[in-house]
Design a protein around this motif. Structure first.
Motif, PDB file in Angstrom:
ATOM      1  N   ILE A   1       0.834  -1.203   0.000  1.00 45.08           N
ATOM      2  CA  ILE A   1       0.000   0.000   0.000  1.00 45.08           C
ATOM      3  C   ILE A   1       0.866   1.249   0.000  1.00 45.08           C
ATOM      4  O   ILE A   1       0.630   2.188  -0.768  1.00 45.08           O
ATOM      5  N   ILE A   2       1.885   1.286   0.828  1.00 46.07           N
ATOM      6  CA  ILE A   2       2.789   2.441   0.871  1.00 46.07           C
ATOM      7  C   ILE A   2       3.501   2.610  -0.468  1.00 46.07           C
ATOM      8  O   ILE A   2       3.625   3.714  -0.982  1.00 46.07           O
ATOM      9  N   TYR A   3       3.935   1.490  -1.047  1.00 49.87           N
ATOM     10  CA  TYR A   3       4.580   1.551  -2.365  1.00 49.87           C
ATOM     11  C   TYR A   3       3.606   2.106  -3.409  1.00 49.87           C
ATOM     12  O   TYR A   3       3.982   2.941  -4.234  1.00 49.87           O
ATOM     13  N   SER A   4       2.342   1.673  -3.361  1.00 46.33           N
ATOM     14  CA  SER A   4       1.372   2.156  -4.346  1.00 46.33           C
ATOM     15  C   SER A   4       1.088   3.651  -4.148  1.00 46.33           C
ATOM     16  O   SER A   4       0.830   4.357  -5.126  1.00 46.33           O
ATOM     17  N   PHE A   5       1.129   4.143  -2.910  1.00 46.23           N
ATOM     18  CA  PHE A   5       1.023   5.588  -2.671  1.00 46.23           C
ATOM     19  C   PHE A   5       2.169   6.308  -3.376  1.00 46.23           C
ATOM     20  O   PHE A   5       1.958   7.302  -4.073  1.00 46.23           O
ATOM     21  N   LYS A   6       3.380   5.795  -3.197  1.00 44.22           N
ATOM     22  CA  LYS A   6       4.562   6.423  -3.810  1.00 44.22           C
ATOM     23  C   LYS A   6       4.476   6.382  -5.334  1.00 44.22           C
ATOM     24  O   LYS A   6       4.785   7.369  -6.009  1.00 44.22           O
ATOM     25  N   VAL A   7       4.059   5.242  -5.864  1.00 42.71           N
ATOM     26  CA  VAL A   7       3.915   5.108  -7.317  1.00 42.71           C
ATOM     27  C   VAL A   7       2.866   6.090  -7.826  1.00 42.71           C
ATOM     28  O   VAL A   7       3.058   6.743  -8.853  1.00 42.71           O
ATOM     29  N   GLY A   8       1.754   6.205  -7.104  1.00 40.09           N
ATOM     30  CA  GLY A   8       0.706   7.144  -7.507  1.00 40.09           C
ATOM     31  C   GLY A   8       1.209   8.577  -7.531  1.00 40.09           C
ATOM     32  O   GLY A   8       0.921   9.332  -8.458  1.00 40.09           O
ATOM     33  N   ILE A   9       1.973   8.951  -6.517  1.00 40.68           N
ATOM     34  CA  ILE A   9       2.534  10.309  -6.468  1.00 40.68           C
ATOM     35  C   ILE A   9       3.503  10.521  -7.624  1.00 40.68           C
ATOM     36  O   ILE A   9       3.450  11.546  -8.313  1.00 40.68           O
ATOM     37  N   PHE A  10       4.378   9.544  -7.863  1.00 43.89           N
ATOM     38  CA  PHE A  10       5.337   9.649  -8.960  1.00 43.89           C
ATOM     39  C   PHE A  10       4.618   9.801 -10.297  1.00 43.89           C
ATOM     40  O   PHE A  10       4.947  10.690 -11.100  1.00 43.89           O
ATOM     41  N   ALA A  11       3.622   8.958 -10.534  1.00 47.15           N
ATOM     42  CA  ALA A  11       2.866   9.026 -11.787  1.00 47.15           C
ATOM     43  C   ALA A  11       2.093  10.338 -11.884  1.00 47.15           C
ATOM     44  O   ALA A  11       1.970  10.916 -12.969  1.00 47.15           O
ATOM     45  N   GLY A  12       1.588  10.831 -10.747  1.00 47.34           N
ATOM     46  CA  GLY A  12       0.890  12.110 -10.741  1.00 47.34           C
ATOM     47  C   GLY A  12       1.810  13.269 -11.094  1.00 47.34           C
ATOM     48  O   GLY A  12       1.397  14.207 -11.778  1.00 47.34           O
ATOM     49  N   LEU A  13       3.059  13.197 -10.626  1.00 47.31           N
ATOM     50  CA  LEU A  13       4.025  14.248 -10.978  1.00 47.31           C
ATOM     51  C   LEU A  13       4.362  14.204 -12.468  1.00 47.31           C
ATOM     52  O   LEU A  13       4.501  15.254 -13.111  1.00 47.31           O
ATOM     53  N   ILE A  14       4.480  12.995 -13.011  1.00 42.19           N
ATOM     54  CA  ILE A  14       4.701  12.869 -14.461  1.00 42.19           C
ATOM     55  C   ILE A  14       3.502  13.423 -15.217  1.00 42.19           C
ATOM     56  O   ILE A  14       3.656  14.173 -16.192  1.00 42.19           O
ATOM     57  N   MET A  15       2.327  13.067 -14.755  1.00 44.41           N
ATOM     58  CA  MET A  15       1.086  13.547 -15.367  1.00 44.41           C
ATOM     59  C   MET A  15       1.050  15.080 -15.350  1.00 44.41           C
ATOM     60  O   MET A  15       0.709  15.715 -16.358  1.00 44.41           O
ATOM     61  N   ALA A  16       1.393  15.677 -14.229  1.00 44.44           N
ATOM     62  CA  ALA A  16       1.393  17.135 -14.099  1.00 44.44           C
ATOM     63  C   ALA A  16       2.418  17.767 -15.035  1.00 44.44           C
ATOM     64  O   ALA A  16       2.135  18.783 -15.681  1.00 44.44           O
ATOM     65  N   ALA A  17       3.602  17.168 -15.114  1.00 45.53           N
ATOM     66  CA  ALA A  17       4.647  17.706 -15.991  1.00 45.53           C
ATOM     67  C   ALA A  17       4.210  17.665 -17.452  1.00 45.53           C
ATOM     68  O   ALA A  17       4.389  18.641 -18.191  1.00 45.53           O
ATOM     69  N   VAL A  18       3.614  16.545 -17.854  1.00 40.77           N
ATOM     70  CA  VAL A  18       3.129  16.425 -19.237  1.00 40.77           C
ATOM     71  C   VAL A  18       2.044  17.474 -19.492  1.00 40.77           C
ATOM     72  O   VAL A  18       2.052  18.152 -20.529  1.00 40.77           O
ATOM     73  N   GLY A  19       1.122  17.627 -18.539  1.00 42.70           N
ATOM     74  CA  GLY A  19       0.066  18.624 -18.689  1.00 42.70           C
ATOM     75  C   GLY A  19       0.606  20.039 -18.780  1.00 42.70           C
ATOM     76  O   GLY A  19       0.135  20.849 -19.575  1.00 42.70           O
ATOM     77  N   MET A  20       1.627  20.341 -17.962  1.00 42.78           N
ATOM     78  CA  MET A  20       2.229  21.681 -17.998  1.00 42.78           C
ATOM     79  C   MET A  20       2.935  21.942 -19.328  1.00 42.78           C
ATOM     80  O   MET A  20       2.844  23.044 -19.869  1.00 42.78           O
ATOM     81  N   VAL A  21       3.625  20.943 -19.842  1.00 43.30           N
ATOM     82  CA  VAL A  21       4.296  21.102 -21.132  1.00 43.30           C
ATOM     83  C   VAL A  21       3.268  21.353 -22.233  1.00 43.30           C
ATOM     84  O   VAL A  21       3.448  22.241 -23.076  1.00 43.30           O
ATOM     85  N   ILE A  22       2.184  20.589 -22.216  1.00 44.63           N
ATOM     86  CA  ILE A  22       1.118  20.785 -23.205  1.00 44.63           C
ATOM     87  C   ILE A  22       0.559  22.203 -23.095  1.00 44.63           C
ATOM     88  O   ILE A  22       0.316  22.867 -24.107  1.00 44.63           O
ATOM     89  N   GLY A  23       0.373  22.683 -21.863  1.00 46.22           N
ATOM     90  CA  GLY A  23      -0.121  24.049 -21.661  1.00 46.22           C
ATOM     91  C   GLY A  23       0.869  25.102 -22.127  1.00 46.22           C
ATOM     92  O   GLY A  23       0.483  26.093 -22.742  1.00 46.22           O
ATOM     93  N   MET A  24       2.164  24.895 -21.827  1.00 46.73           N
ATOM     94  CA  MET A  24       3.189  25.865 -22.239  1.00 46.73           C
ATOM     95  C   MET A  24       3.326  25.915 -23.756  1.00 46.73           C
ATOM     96  O   MET A  24       3.647  26.966 -24.312  1.00 46.73           O
ATOM     97  N   LEU A  25       3.069  24.797 -24.425  1.00 45.97           N
ATOM     98  CA  LEU A  25       3.123  24.770 -25.886  1.00 45.97           C
ATOM     99  C   LEU A  25       1.840  25.333 -26.510  1.00 45.97           C
ATOM    100  O   LEU A  25       1.704  25.351 -27.725  1.00 45.97           O
ATOM    101  N   LYS A  26       0.907  25.762 -25.639  1.00 44.46           N
ATOM    102  CA  LYS A  26      -0.377  26.333 -26.078  1.00 44.46           C
ATOM    103  C   LYS A  26      -1.202  25.347 -26.909  1.00 44.46           C
ATOM    104  O   LYS A  26      -1.957  25.747 -27.790  1.00 44.46           O
ATOM    105  N   LEU A  27      -1.047  24.054 -26.600  1.00 48.90           N
ATOM    106  CA  LEU A  27      -1.834  23.041 -27.288  1.00 48.90           C
ATOM    107  C   LEU A  27      -3.194  22.832 -26.628  1.00 48.90           C
ATOM    108  O   LEU A  27      -4.082  22.217 -27.216  1.00 48.90           O
TER     109      LEU A  27
END
Length: 179
Positions: free
Chosen positions: A31-57
Protein backbone atom coordinates in the motif's frame (compact mmCIF):
# COMPACT_ATOMS: atom_id res chain seq x y z
CA UNK A 1 -3.33 -28.50 36.68
CA UNK A 2 -2.62 -29.97 33.26
CA UNK A 3 -0.89 -27.38 31.06
CA UNK A 4 -0.56 -29.81 28.15
CA UNK A 5 -4.04 -28.91 26.92
CA UNK A 6 -3.12 -25.23 26.65
CA UNK A 7 0.24 -25.55 24.90
CA UNK A 8 -0.99 -26.83 21.51
CA UNK A 9 -3.66 -24.13 21.35
CA UNK A 10 -1.23 -21.47 22.52
CA UNK A 11 1.32 -22.52 19.89
CA UNK A 12 -1.29 -22.48 17.17
CA UNK A 13 -2.56 -19.04 18.24
CA UNK A 14 0.99 -17.67 18.25
CA UNK A 15 1.62 -19.13 14.79
CA UNK A 16 -1.58 -17.56 13.45
CA UNK A 17 -0.74 -14.22 15.06
CA UNK A 18 2.76 -14.23 13.55
CA UNK A 19 1.38 -15.19 10.12
CA UNK A 20 -1.23 -12.43 10.35
CA UNK A 21 1.40 -9.87 11.39
CA UNK A 22 3.63 -10.85 8.47
CA UNK A 23 0.68 -10.64 6.05
CA UNK A 24 -0.31 -7.19 7.36
CA UNK A 25 3.29 -6.00 7.09
CA UNK A 26 3.50 -7.16 3.46
CA UNK A 27 0.13 -5.61 2.65
CA UNK A 28 1.11 -2.27 4.22
CA UNK A 29 4.41 -2.30 2.32
CA UNK A 30 2.46 -2.73 -0.94
CA UNK A 31 0.00 0.00 0.00
CA UNK A 32 2.79 2.44 0.87
CA UNK A 33 4.58 1.55 -2.37
CA UNK A 34 1.37 2.16 -4.35
CA UNK A 35 1.02 5.59 -2.67
CA UNK A 36 4.56 6.42 -3.81
CA UNK A 37 3.92 5.11 -7.32
CA UNK A 38 0.71 7.14 -7.51
CA UNK A 39 2.53 10.31 -6.47
CA UNK A 40 5.34 9.65 -8.96
CA UNK A 41 2.87 9.03 -11.79
CA UNK A 42 0.89 12.11 -10.74
CA UNK A 43 4.02 14.25 -10.98
CA UNK A 44 4.70 12.87 -14.46
CA UNK A 45 1.09 13.55 -15.37
CA UNK A 46 1.39 17.13 -14.10
CA UNK A 47 4.65 17.71 -15.99
CA UNK A 48 3.13 16.42 -19.24
CA UNK A 49 0.07 18.62 -18.69
CA UNK A 50 2.23 21.68 -18.00
CA UNK A 51 4.30 21.10 -21.13
CA UNK A 52 1.12 20.79 -23.21
CA UNK A 53 -0.12 24.05 -21.66
CA UNK A 54 3.19 25.86 -22.24
CA UNK A 55 3.12 24.77 -25.89
CA UNK A 56 -0.38 26.33 -26.08
CA UNK A 57 -1.83 23.04 -27.29
CA UNK A 58 -4.58 23.20 -24.66
CA UNK A 59 -6.14 25.75 -22.32
CA UNK A 60 -7.03 23.08 -19.72
CA UNK A 61 -5.76 24.04 -16.25
CA UNK A 62 -7.08 21.55 -13.71
CA UNK A 63 -4.63 22.73 -11.05
CA UNK A 64 -6.02 26.26 -10.91
CA UNK A 65 -9.56 24.89 -11.33
CA UNK A 66 -9.35 22.73 -8.19
CA UNK A 67 -7.22 25.28 -6.36
CA UNK A 68 -9.86 27.93 -6.94
CA UNK A 69 -12.59 25.52 -5.86
CA UNK A 70 -10.78 24.93 -2.56
CA UNK A 71 -9.53 28.48 -1.86
CA UNK A 72 -11.98 30.76 -3.67
CA UNK A 73 -9.09 32.43 -5.48
CA UNK A 74 -8.03 32.00 -9.10
CA UNK A 75 -4.85 34.06 -9.24
CA UNK A 76 -1.48 33.76 -7.57
CA UNK A 77 0.50 30.99 -6.00
CA UNK A 78 -2.03 29.88 -3.37
CA UNK A 79 -4.65 28.34 -5.69
CA UNK A 80 -1.89 26.77 -7.79
CA UNK A 81 -0.20 25.18 -4.76
CA UNK A 82 -3.49 24.01 -3.24
CA UNK A 83 -4.65 22.58 -6.57
CA UNK A 84 -1.30 20.88 -7.10
CA UNK A 85 -1.32 19.34 -3.61
CA UNK A 86 -4.91 18.18 -4.19
CA UNK A 87 -3.89 16.44 -7.41
CA UNK A 88 -0.84 14.84 -5.81
CA UNK A 89 -3.01 13.48 -2.98
CA UNK A 90 -5.60 12.16 -5.44
CA UNK A 91 -2.79 10.55 -7.44
CA UNK A 92 -1.64 8.75 -4.29
CA UNK A 93 -5.17 7.55 -3.54
CA UNK A 94 -5.64 6.32 -7.10
CA UNK A 95 -2.33 4.46 -6.81
CA UNK A 96 -3.94 2.37 -4.05
CA UNK A 97 -7.12 1.97 -6.11
CA UNK A 98 -5.03 0.66 -8.99
CA UNK A 99 -3.24 -1.73 -6.65
CA UNK A 100 -6.60 -3.10 -5.56
CA UNK A 101 -7.84 -3.45 -9.14
CA UNK A 102 -4.61 -5.09 -10.31
CA UNK A 103 -4.69 -7.56 -7.43
CA UNK A 104 -8.42 -8.32 -7.61
CA UNK A 105 -8.69 -8.73 -11.38
CA UNK A 106 -5.15 -10.08 -11.99
CA UNK A 107 -4.41 -7.32 -14.50
CA UNK A 108 -1.13 -7.89 -16.33
CA UNK A 109 1.37 -5.06 -16.69
CA UNK A 110 1.14 -4.49 -20.43
CA UNK A 111 0.85 -1.28 -22.39
CA UNK A 112 -2.56 -2.33 -23.73
CA UNK A 113 -3.96 -2.84 -20.23
CA UNK A 114 -2.38 0.43 -19.12
CA UNK A 115 -4.12 2.31 -21.91
CA UNK A 116 -7.41 0.53 -21.12
CA UNK A 117 -7.14 1.48 -17.44
CA UNK A 118 -6.29 5.04 -18.49
CA UNK A 119 -9.38 5.23 -20.68
CA UNK A 120 -11.51 3.90 -17.81
CA UNK A 121 -9.89 6.44 -15.46
CA UNK A 122 -10.57 9.18 -18.01
CA UNK A 123 -14.27 8.33 -18.20
CA UNK A 124 -14.60 8.02 -14.41
CA UNK A 125 -12.77 11.23 -13.56
CA UNK A 126 -14.29 12.98 -16.58
CA UNK A 127 -17.74 12.18 -15.20
CA UNK A 128 -16.68 13.58 -11.83
CA UNK A 129 -15.81 16.86 -13.55
CA UNK A 130 -19.50 17.33 -14.35
CA UNK A 131 -20.24 17.24 -10.62
CA UNK A 132 -17.32 19.51 -9.79
CA UNK A 133 -18.54 22.04 -12.37
CA UNK A 134 -21.84 22.20 -10.46
CA UNK A 135 -20.39 22.50 -6.94
CA UNK A 136 -17.38 24.68 -7.77
CA UNK A 137 -18.23 28.25 -6.76
CA UNK A 138 -15.50 29.53 -9.07
CA UNK A 139 -17.28 28.25 -12.18
CA UNK A 140 -20.53 29.92 -11.11
CA UNK A 141 -18.66 33.18 -10.49
CA UNK A 142 -16.84 32.84 -13.83
CA UNK A 143 -13.45 32.87 -12.10
CA UNK A 144 -12.46 29.67 -13.92
CA UNK A 145 -14.05 28.14 -17.02
CA UNK A 146 -16.24 25.07 -16.88
CA UNK A 147 -14.42 21.85 -17.67
CA UNK A 148 -17.37 19.66 -18.63
CA UNK A 149 -17.16 15.94 -19.28
CA UNK A 150 -13.45 15.11 -19.82
CA UNK A 151 -12.63 18.75 -20.56
CA UNK A 152 -15.03 18.96 -23.51
CA UNK A 153 -16.42 22.35 -22.37
CA UNK A 154 -13.03 23.85 -23.28
CA UNK A 155 -12.78 22.25 -26.69
CA UNK A 156 -11.44 19.15 -28.37
CA UNK A 157 -7.78 19.88 -27.56
CA UNK A 158 -8.64 20.03 -23.85
CA UNK A 159 -10.58 16.77 -24.06
CA UNK A 160 -7.66 15.08 -25.82
CA UNK A 161 -5.23 16.50 -23.26
CA UNK A 162 -7.47 15.30 -20.43
CA UNK A 163 -7.57 11.79 -21.89
CA UNK A 164 -3.84 11.72 -22.69
CA UNK A 165 -2.64 12.75 -19.23
CA UNK A 166 -4.91 10.20 -17.54
CA UNK A 167 -3.66 7.47 -19.85
CA UNK A 168 -0.06 8.46 -19.09
CA UNK A 169 -0.84 8.20 -15.37
CA UNK A 170 -2.43 4.76 -15.71
CA UNK A 171 0.39 3.34 -17.84
CA UNK A 172 3.06 4.53 -15.40
CA UNK A 173 1.17 3.18 -12.37
CA UNK A 174 0.41 -0.19 -13.98
CA UNK A 175 3.97 -0.69 -15.18
CA UNK A 176 5.44 0.14 -11.78
CA UNK A 177 2.95 -1.86 -9.74
CA UNK A 178 3.26 -5.02 -11.84
CA UNK A 179 7.00 -5.25 -12.29
Amino acid sequence: MDFGKFVPGLGQEMFQKIAQDIYQQIVWEHIIYSFKVGIFAGLIMAAVGMVIGMLKLSSLDLTTYTGCMLTGRNKGAIPFVVGFVFHVLMSAVFGVVYLYLIHTFKIPGTLLYGVALGVANTFFSGSCMLLLDVINPCTRNKMVPYVGFMGTAQGMSSALTYAFIHIVYAVVVLMLLTR
